[in-house]
Design a protein around this motif. Structure first.
Motif, short mmCIF file in Angstrom:
data_model
loop_
_atom_site.label_atom_id
_atom_site.label_comp_id
_atom_site.label_asym_id
_atom_site.label_seq_id
_atom_site.Cartn_x
_atom_site.Cartn_y
_atom_site.Cartn_z
N PHE A 120 49.81 46.57 44.76
CA PHE A 120 50.00 45.12 44.76
C PHE A 120 50.82 44.78 46.00
CE2 PHE A 120 49.24 46.36 40.44
CZ PHE A 120 48.41 45.35 39.93
N LYS A 121 50.28 43.87 46.82
CA LYS A 121 50.92 43.60 48.09
C LYS A 121 50.56 42.20 48.57
CE LYS A 121 53.17 44.82 51.85
NZ LYS A 121 54.58 45.21 51.84
N HIS A 122 51.54 41.52 49.17
CA HIS A 122 51.28 40.22 49.78
C HIS A 122 50.45 40.41 51.05
CE1 HIS A 122 53.68 37.51 47.29
NE2 HIS A 122 54.51 38.53 47.13
N GLY A 123 49.49 39.55 51.28
CA GLY A 123 48.64 39.64 52.45
C GLY A 123 47.83 38.37 52.63
N SER A 124 46.81 38.44 53.46
CA SER A 124 45.98 37.28 53.77
C SER A 124 44.52 37.67 53.81
CB SER A 124 46.37 36.68 55.12
OG SER A 124 47.73 36.31 55.15
N ILE A 125 43.66 36.74 53.42
CA ILE A 125 42.22 36.92 53.54
C ILE A 125 41.65 35.63 54.13
CG2 ILE A 125 41.99 38.55 51.62
CD1 ILE A 125 41.05 36.23 49.88
N GLN A 126 40.46 35.72 54.70
CA GLN A 126 39.85 34.51 55.24
C GLN A 126 38.34 34.58 55.10
OE1 GLN A 126 41.91 35.02 58.97
NE2 GLN A 126 40.01 35.48 60.03
N HIS A 174 46.76 32.97 51.62
CA HIS A 174 47.87 33.91 51.57
C HIS A 174 48.34 34.05 50.12
CE1 HIS A 174 48.13 33.25 55.93
NE2 HIS A 174 48.07 31.95 55.66
N GLY A 175 48.71 35.26 49.74
CA GLY A 175 49.19 35.46 48.38
C GLY A 175 49.38 36.92 48.05
N LYS A 176 49.64 37.18 46.78
CA LYS A 176 49.83 38.55 46.30
C LYS A 176 48.49 39.09 45.82
CE LYS A 176 52.64 41.45 43.27
NZ LYS A 176 53.72 41.48 42.25
N ARG A 188 39.70 47.66 49.07
CA ARG A 188 39.00 46.43 48.69
C ARG A 188 39.95 45.57 47.86
NH1 ARG A 188 37.20 46.29 43.31
NH2 ARG A 188 35.79 44.59 43.82
N LEU A 189 39.81 44.27 48.04
CA LEU A 189 40.61 43.34 47.25
C LEU A 189 39.96 43.12 45.89
CD1 LEU A 189 42.91 41.19 47.09
CD2 LEU A 189 41.23 39.54 47.93
N LYS A 190 40.69 43.38 44.83
CA LYS A 190 40.19 43.08 43.49
C LYS A 190 40.43 41.62 43.14
CE LYS A 190 40.46 45.94 40.12
NZ LYS A 190 40.98 46.78 39.02
N LYS A 191 41.64 41.13 43.45
CA LYS A 191 41.97 39.74 43.15
C LYS A 191 43.25 39.36 43.88
CE LYS A 191 43.38 38.67 39.01
NZ LYS A 191 43.37 38.40 37.53
N MET A 192 43.33 38.07 44.28
CA MET A 192 44.54 37.58 44.92
C MET A 192 45.04 36.32 44.23
SD MET A 192 45.21 36.33 48.88
CE MET A 192 45.47 37.98 49.49
N GLN A 193 46.34 36.25 44.03
CA GLN A 193 46.99 35.04 43.52
C GLN A 193 47.45 34.22 44.72
OE1 GLN A 193 47.29 34.08 40.24
NE2 GLN A 193 48.08 32.14 41.01
#
Length: 235
Positions: A120-126, A174-176, A188-193
């Motif tokens: 679990f880590k804060h990051g960014s996707i676009q 941006h989120g966790k 791979r990203l499973k889900k972001m808050q």
């Protein structure tokens, strides 16, 4: 000619952008390994079926190669293509069955035999914002990534309302995030808050897409785990 069909259960033709379809076909060609004896036929309706034809005298060679790879042996490139196909299906929430002439040849693994490493880590996707919906306090949000993959997110009702005018536009969120180790390497990203966002300006879209491709559609900060260190993919 003999038929080869990858049946993607849970994924329809309308869910396959052309770029994503090309990824599946590229990996299938490597997996089959029949060169000029292999020909793409069609994508049929219902659950997406990617149909190909192979010359009769190469049919048994393809089946032997595919079965070997599914059992962990065979050419290195074919094994890599097999794992990459499994990752594509995992990203698309689909399961895959390879059939030939009406017979099931192999079932692709949907989940790794080993418990995947999750961080679990804060990051960014676009990507392209295409879905905001739901009636609960936690609102589902979906992006289309650089390679046509779906990026799953959620946020509160206030942020969802702010995002609504940006529907079908390019955004950075941006989120966790919950990140899962891929079978073939990478994450791979499973889900972001979602905690914040920004719209990507048209003038910077080309540069943003270039960065997305380098990062697989995902940007995230440096992550350290007991077993390994993942370098910052934002370049």
């Amino acid at each position: 000619m003999k038929t080869l069909t990858l049946h993607l259960e849970g994924l329809g033709p309308s869910d396959l952008p052309m770029k994503r379809l090309a990824e599946y076909l590229c990996e299938l060609a490597e997996l089959y390994g029949a060169g000029g004896h292999l020909h793409f036929a069609s994508v049929t309706k219902g659950s997406a079926r990617l149909n190909a034809c192979v010359d009769d005298d190469h049919h048994h060679k393809v089946l032997h190669r595919v079965r070997e790879v599914a059992n962990g042996v065979g050419p290195k490139k074919a094994k890599k293509a097999y794992l990459r196909l499994a990752d594509l299906m995992l990203d698309d929430q689909a399961s895959g069955v390879l059939e030939s002439e009406g017979c099931r040849i192999i079932q692709f693994p949907r989940i790794s035999k080993h418990q995947p490493l999750v961080v679990f880590k804060h990051g960014s996707i676009q990507g392209r914002l295409y879905t905001i919906g739901g009636k609960d306090d936690s609102v589902p949000v979906r992006l289309e990534g650089a390679n046509g993959e779906t990026l799953y997110c959620e946020t509160d009702t206030e942020t969802a309302a702010q995002l609504a005018p940006l529907l079908f536009k390019q955004v950075r969120l941006h989120g966790k995030g919950e990140w899962e180790r891929r079978q073939s390497g990478g994450w791979r990203l499973k889900k972001m808050q979602i905690v914040s966002y920004e719209q990507l300006e048209k003038s910077s879209l080309k540069a943003a897409i270039g960065r997305m491709k380098k990062a697989g559609g995902i940007l995230w900060d440096q992550i350290e785990s007991p077993n390994e260190k993942i370098l910052d993919q934002r370049g």
